[in-house]
Design a protein around this motif. Structure first.
Motif, PDB file in Angstrom:
ATOM      1  N   GLY A  34       0.823  -1.204   0.000  1.00  0.00           N
ATOM      2  CA  GLY A  34       0.000   0.000   0.000  1.00  0.00           C
ATOM      3  C   GLY A  34       0.855   1.251   0.000  1.00  0.00           C
ATOM      4  O   GLY A  34       1.874   1.313   0.693  1.00  0.00           O
ATOM      5  N   ILE A  35       0.463   2.232  -0.782  1.00  0.00           N
ATOM      6  CA  ILE A  35       1.107   3.545  -0.799  1.00  0.00           C
ATOM      7  C   ILE A  35       0.036   4.546  -0.385  1.00  0.00           C
ATOM      8  O   ILE A  35      -0.913   4.799  -1.121  1.00  0.00           O
ATOM      9  CB  ILE A  35       1.651   3.895  -2.194  1.00  0.00           C
ATOM     10  CG1 ILE A  35       2.677   2.853  -2.647  1.00  0.00           C
ATOM     11  CG2 ILE A  35       2.263   5.294  -2.203  1.00  0.00           C
ATOM     12  CD1 ILE A  35       3.019   2.926  -4.130  1.00  0.00           C
ATOM     13  N   LEU A  36       0.173   5.072   0.831  1.00  0.00           N
ATOM     14  CA  LEU A  36      -0.863   5.942   1.381  1.00  0.00           C
ATOM     15  C   LEU A  36      -0.336   7.370   1.479  1.00  0.00           C
ATOM     16  O   LEU A  36       0.548   7.676   2.284  1.00  0.00           O
ATOM     17  CB  LEU A  36      -1.292   5.444   2.761  1.00  0.00           C
ATOM     18  CG  LEU A  36      -2.450   6.185   3.431  1.00  0.00           C
ATOM     19  CD1 LEU A  36      -3.694   6.188   2.542  1.00  0.00           C
ATOM     20  CD2 LEU A  36      -2.773   5.570   4.789  1.00  0.00           C
ATOM     21  N   LEU A  37      -0.875   8.242   0.631  1.00  0.00           N
ATOM     22  CA  LEU A  37      -0.516   9.662   0.634  1.00  0.00           C
ATOM     23  C   LEU A  37      -1.344  10.363   1.706  1.00  0.00           C
ATOM     24  O   LEU A  37      -2.512  10.032   1.906  1.00  0.00           O
ATOM     25  CB  LEU A  37      -0.805  10.283  -0.728  1.00  0.00           C
ATOM     26  CG  LEU A  37      -0.292   9.528  -1.957  1.00  0.00           C
ATOM     27  CD1 LEU A  37      -0.801  10.198  -3.232  1.00  0.00           C
ATOM     28  CD2 LEU A  37       1.222   9.459  -1.961  1.00  0.00           C
ATOM     29  N   ALA A  38      -0.745  11.336   2.380  1.00  0.00           N
ATOM     30  CA  ALA A  38      -1.466  12.029   3.450  1.00  0.00           C
ATOM     31  C   ALA A  38      -1.305  13.532   3.317  1.00  0.00           C
ATOM     32  O   ALA A  38      -0.185  14.038   3.176  1.00  0.00           O
ATOM     33  CB  ALA A  38      -0.953  11.580   4.813  1.00  0.00           C
ATOM     34  N   ASN A  39      -2.430  14.245   3.376  1.00  0.00           N
ATOM     35  CA  ASN A  39      -2.381  15.699   3.382  1.00  0.00           C
ATOM     36  C   ASN A  39      -3.070  16.222   4.637  1.00  0.00           C
ATOM     37  O   ASN A  39      -3.590  15.439   5.440  1.00  0.00           O
ATOM     38  CB  ASN A  39      -3.015  16.286   2.115  1.00  0.00           C
ATOM     39  CG  ASN A  39      -2.300  17.551   1.666  1.00  0.00           C
ATOM     40  OD1 ASN A  39      -1.876  18.360   2.478  1.00  0.00           O
ATOM     41  ND2 ASN A  39      -2.153  17.714   0.360  1.00  0.00           N
ATOM     42  N   LEU A  40      -3.074  17.539   4.805  1.00  0.00           N
ATOM     43  CA  LEU A  40      -3.555  18.142   6.053  1.00  0.00           C
ATOM     44  C   LEU A  40      -5.020  17.841   6.321  1.00  0.00           C
ATOM     45  O   LEU A  40      -5.385  17.347   7.379  1.00  0.00           O
ATOM     46  CB  LEU A  40      -3.336  19.655   6.012  1.00  0.00           C
ATOM     47  CG  LEU A  40      -3.787  20.401   7.257  1.00  0.00           C
ATOM     48  CD1 LEU A  40      -2.804  20.176   8.387  1.00  0.00           C
ATOM     49  CD2 LEU A  40      -3.939  21.891   6.976  1.00  0.00           C
ATOM     50  N   GLY A  41      -5.875  18.166   5.363  1.00  0.00           N
ATOM     51  CA  GLY A  41      -7.295  17.934   5.566  1.00  0.00           C
ATOM     52  C   GLY A  41      -8.132  19.112   5.126  1.00  0.00           C
ATOM     53  O   GLY A  41      -7.624  20.175   4.759  1.00  0.00           O
ATOM     54  N   THR A  42      -9.428  18.912   5.186  1.00  0.00           N
ATOM     55  CA  THR A  42     -10.366  19.910   4.678  1.00  0.00           C
ATOM     56  C   THR A  42     -11.725  19.682   5.328  1.00  0.00           C
ATOM     57  O   THR A  42     -12.096  18.542   5.613  1.00  0.00           O
ATOM     58  CB  THR A  42     -10.490  19.785   3.147  1.00  0.00           C
ATOM     59  OG1 THR A  42     -11.563  20.603   2.681  1.00  0.00           O
ATOM     60  CG2 THR A  42     -10.748  18.361   2.718  1.00  0.00           C
ATOM     61  N   ILE A 156       2.935  -1.204   4.088  1.00  0.00           N
ATOM     62  CA  ILE A 156       2.382   0.112   3.759  1.00  0.00           C
ATOM     63  C   ILE A 156       3.479   1.162   3.803  1.00  0.00           C
ATOM     64  O   ILE A 156       4.213   1.269   4.794  1.00  0.00           O
ATOM     65  CB  ILE A 156       1.240   0.518   4.717  1.00  0.00           C
ATOM     66  CG1 ILE A 156       0.071  -0.475   4.620  1.00  0.00           C
ATOM     67  CG2 ILE A 156       0.749   1.933   4.400  1.00  0.00           C
ATOM     68  CD1 ILE A 156      -1.074  -0.166   5.579  1.00  0.00           C
ATOM     69  N   LEU A 157       3.566   1.928   2.715  1.00  0.00           N
ATOM     70  CA  LEU A 157       4.450   3.091   2.655  1.00  0.00           C
ATOM     71  C   LEU A 157       3.584   4.322   2.898  1.00  0.00           C
ATOM     72  O   LEU A 157       2.672   4.611   2.116  1.00  0.00           O
ATOM     73  CB  LEU A 157       5.130   3.182   1.294  1.00  0.00           C
ATOM     74  CG  LEU A 157       6.069   4.376   1.085  1.00  0.00           C
ATOM     75  CD1 LEU A 157       7.326   4.223   1.937  1.00  0.00           C
ATOM     76  CD2 LEU A 157       6.447   4.522  -0.390  1.00  0.00           C
ATOM     77  N   PHE A 158       3.864   5.042   3.977  1.00  0.00           N
ATOM     78  CA  PHE A 158       3.068   6.215   4.355  1.00  0.00           C
ATOM     79  C   PHE A 158       3.823   7.466   3.948  1.00  0.00           C
ATOM     80  O   PHE A 158       4.985   7.657   4.310  1.00  0.00           O
ATOM     81  CB  PHE A 158       2.816   6.212   5.865  1.00  0.00           C
ATOM     82  CG  PHE A 158       1.903   7.303   6.334  1.00  0.00           C
ATOM     83  CD1 PHE A 158       0.561   7.308   5.991  1.00  0.00           C
ATOM     84  CD2 PHE A 158       2.386   8.333   7.143  1.00  0.00           C
ATOM     85  CE1 PHE A 158      -0.288   8.314   6.431  1.00  0.00           C
ATOM     86  CE2 PHE A 158       1.546   9.333   7.586  1.00  0.00           C
ATOM     87  CZ  PHE A 158       0.210   9.323   7.239  1.00  0.00           C
ATOM     88  N   PHE A 159       3.162   8.343   3.181  1.00  0.00           N
ATOM     89  CA  PHE A 159       3.826   9.489   2.564  1.00  0.00           C
ATOM     90  C   PHE A 159       3.125  10.786   2.955  1.00  0.00           C
ATOM     91  O   PHE A 159       2.175  11.212   2.300  1.00  0.00           O
ATOM     92  CB  PHE A 159       3.819   9.326   1.049  1.00  0.00           C
ATOM     93  CG  PHE A 159       4.706  10.287   0.302  1.00  0.00           C
ATOM     94  CD1 PHE A 159       5.384  11.319   0.936  1.00  0.00           C
ATOM     95  CD2 PHE A 159       4.852  10.166  -1.074  1.00  0.00           C
ATOM     96  CE1 PHE A 159       6.186  12.199   0.242  1.00  0.00           C
ATOM     97  CE2 PHE A 159       5.666  11.040  -1.791  1.00  0.00           C
ATOM     98  CZ  PHE A 159       6.323  12.067  -1.131  1.00  0.00           C
ATOM     99  N   PRO A 160       3.578  11.484   4.022  1.00  0.00           N
ATOM    100  CA  PRO A 160       3.047  12.813   4.330  1.00  0.00           C
ATOM    101  C   PRO A 160       3.492  13.797   3.250  1.00  0.00           C
ATOM    102  O   PRO A 160       4.692  13.929   2.986  1.00  0.00           O
ATOM    103  CB  PRO A 160       3.685  13.156   5.680  1.00  0.00           C
ATOM    104  CG  PRO A 160       4.210  11.857   6.216  1.00  0.00           C
ATOM    105  CD  PRO A 160       4.578  11.050   5.015  1.00  0.00           C
ATOM    106  N   ILE A 192       7.926   5.166   6.628  1.00  0.00           N
ATOM    107  CA  ILE A 192       7.511   6.561   6.551  1.00  0.00           C
ATOM    108  C   ILE A 192       8.440   7.278   5.579  1.00  0.00           C
ATOM    109  O   ILE A 192       9.666   7.219   5.725  1.00  0.00           O
ATOM    110  CB  ILE A 192       7.590   7.252   7.932  1.00  0.00           C
ATOM    111  CG1 ILE A 192       6.794   6.457   8.966  1.00  0.00           C
ATOM    112  CG2 ILE A 192       7.103   8.691   7.829  1.00  0.00           C
ATOM    113  CD1 ILE A 192       5.324   6.368   8.697  1.00  0.00           C
ATOM    114  N   VAL A 193       7.873   7.948   4.594  1.00  0.00           N
ATOM    115  CA  VAL A 193       8.689   8.703   3.645  1.00  0.00           C
ATOM    116  C   VAL A 193       9.244   9.944   4.339  1.00  0.00           C
ATOM    117  O   VAL A 193       8.482  10.721   4.919  1.00  0.00           O
ATOM    118  CB  VAL A 193       7.859   9.111   2.412  1.00  0.00           C
ATOM    119  CG1 VAL A 193       8.688  10.001   1.488  1.00  0.00           C
ATOM    120  CG2 VAL A 193       7.369   7.879   1.669  1.00  0.00           C
TER     121      VAL A 193
END
Length: 360
Positions: A34-42, A156-160, A192-193
């Motif tokens: 899994g490659i999970l991209l993460a952003n701040l939010g909305t 899982i690769l987690f990418f903030p 964690i990237v």
């Protein structure tokens, strides 16, 4: 099973019992990464209650506001969240993607994810699953971690999606990811990237965006302002590397453009509360530049991977107004890299490097 909410099209139709297992053994999906991209939010919308839920989650995060809850929470719940949802909601409404019923950050993050997904599929085939989550609001980190594990992601690769590391951005995204993993019976190995603030391909993508913007202008700006999201100065003194990484990004961008020092400067925006934050403050610095005779400026926001409320409303409205009120004549906002092909290539390159040993 399809994850209809996320639209990822993940199917568990191929799930099978492990070899030599009894017939009633739970079915397991084929293994993938899994490659999970993460952003701040909305916020989900710009109405009062949507804004209040979002702001409550955001401003209750101890990584963001680290004052004692005994002092901060009464102030937040009784005063700030009574008034601020109205003003913040009006700001969001002014930039809202009304056609899609979502914020620009959501639209852009979906587009980035789709392009990265295509590149990863071309590179690794069905061995990967790409999706995104938000630290605050929806889709939540927990829901996406659960979906990935259900879909057979055994790593899982987690990418903030923050080029520069800060406790209030990268670290809190990681915290939420780890909290999600705490609820899993079978935790997958994870990576964690790290921040990519000095990655040559990222710097080149930034430089290309500046060059394109300047090429379109008949009158070139006197100076380029690189405006980063601010944090309290105290965080720097306590060991947060954010300030140093922002300064290095600006220096590398300047060197890639082949510019002299006086053509570019570093500032910080979005100050909140009474204590001193990283300086110079963008809103004050652009006014000072105008008063000093620099009547044509461009502003870029290298700390944001996607345009959002801080760029589309704060920079392009509040900071622009400060510059023009002080006598500035030409204000150019250079958009974030968003889903630009050079940016997607840079992010994909970072992902591929971090997958080495798992997928080659």
């Amino acid at each position: 099973m399809l994850d209809a909410k996320s639209g990822t099209g993940v199917s568990l139709a191929d799930a099978r019992c492990p070899a030599h297992a009894p017939a009633d053994h739970p079915k397991i999906a084929p293994a993938k990464v899994g490659i999970l991209l993460a952003n701040l939010g909305t916020p989900d919308n710009y109405d009062y209650w949507s804004m209040r839920r979002y702001l409550n989650e955001f401003l209750s995060d101890r990584r963001v506001i680290d004052y004692s809850p005994w002092i901060w929470q009464p102030l937040l719940q009784l005063i700030i969240l009574t008034k601020r949802p109205f003003s913040s909601g009006a700001n969001y409404k002014s930039i809202w993607n009304h056609d899609k019923g979502e914020s620009p950050l959501m639209t852009i993050t979906k587009d980035q994810t789709a392009k990265i997904k295509d590149r990863m599929a071309a590179r690794y085939g069905s061995d990967v699953m790409v999706d995104f989550c938000m630290r605050y609001g929806n889709p939540s980190t927990e829901s996406k971690v659960r979906a990935m594990i259900e879909a057979g992601c055994q790593k899982i690769l987690f990418f903030p999606l923050y080029p520069q590391y800060a406790g209030a951005t990268s670290a809190t995204a990681n915290d939420q990811f780890f909290r999600a993993l705490m609820k899993e019976k079978w935790q997958p190995p994870v990576r964690i990237v790290p921040p990519y603030f000095d990655d040559p391909v990222y710097i080149d993508a930034l430089a290309q965006s500046v060059e394109r913007a300047y090429d379109r202008m008949e009158d070139k700006p006197d100076i380029l302002v690189t405006s980063y999201h601010g944090v309290p100065k105290r965080y720097l003194m306590e060991g947060d590397p954010y300030h140093c990484q922002c300064q290095k990004t600006t220096r590398l961008l300047k060197e890639r453009l082949g510019w002299e020092d006086e053509r570019i400067t570093t500032t910080f925006q979005s100050r909140f509360g009474p204590e001193e934050w990283l300086q110079p403050y963008t809103v004050e610095e652009v006014a000072r530049l105008a008063e000093q005779g620099k009547r044509k400026i461009a502003v870029i926001a290298p700390a944001f991977s996607a345009d959002c409320i801080e760029t589309l409303e704060e920079i392009n409205e509040e900071i622009r107004e400060s510059f023009e009120h002080a006598g500035g004549e030409q204000f150019t906002y250079i958009p974030c890299l968003n889903d630009d092909d050079a940016h997607v290539a840079a992010l994909s390159g970072v992902i591929e490097r971090n997958l080495k040993g798992w997928l080659d």
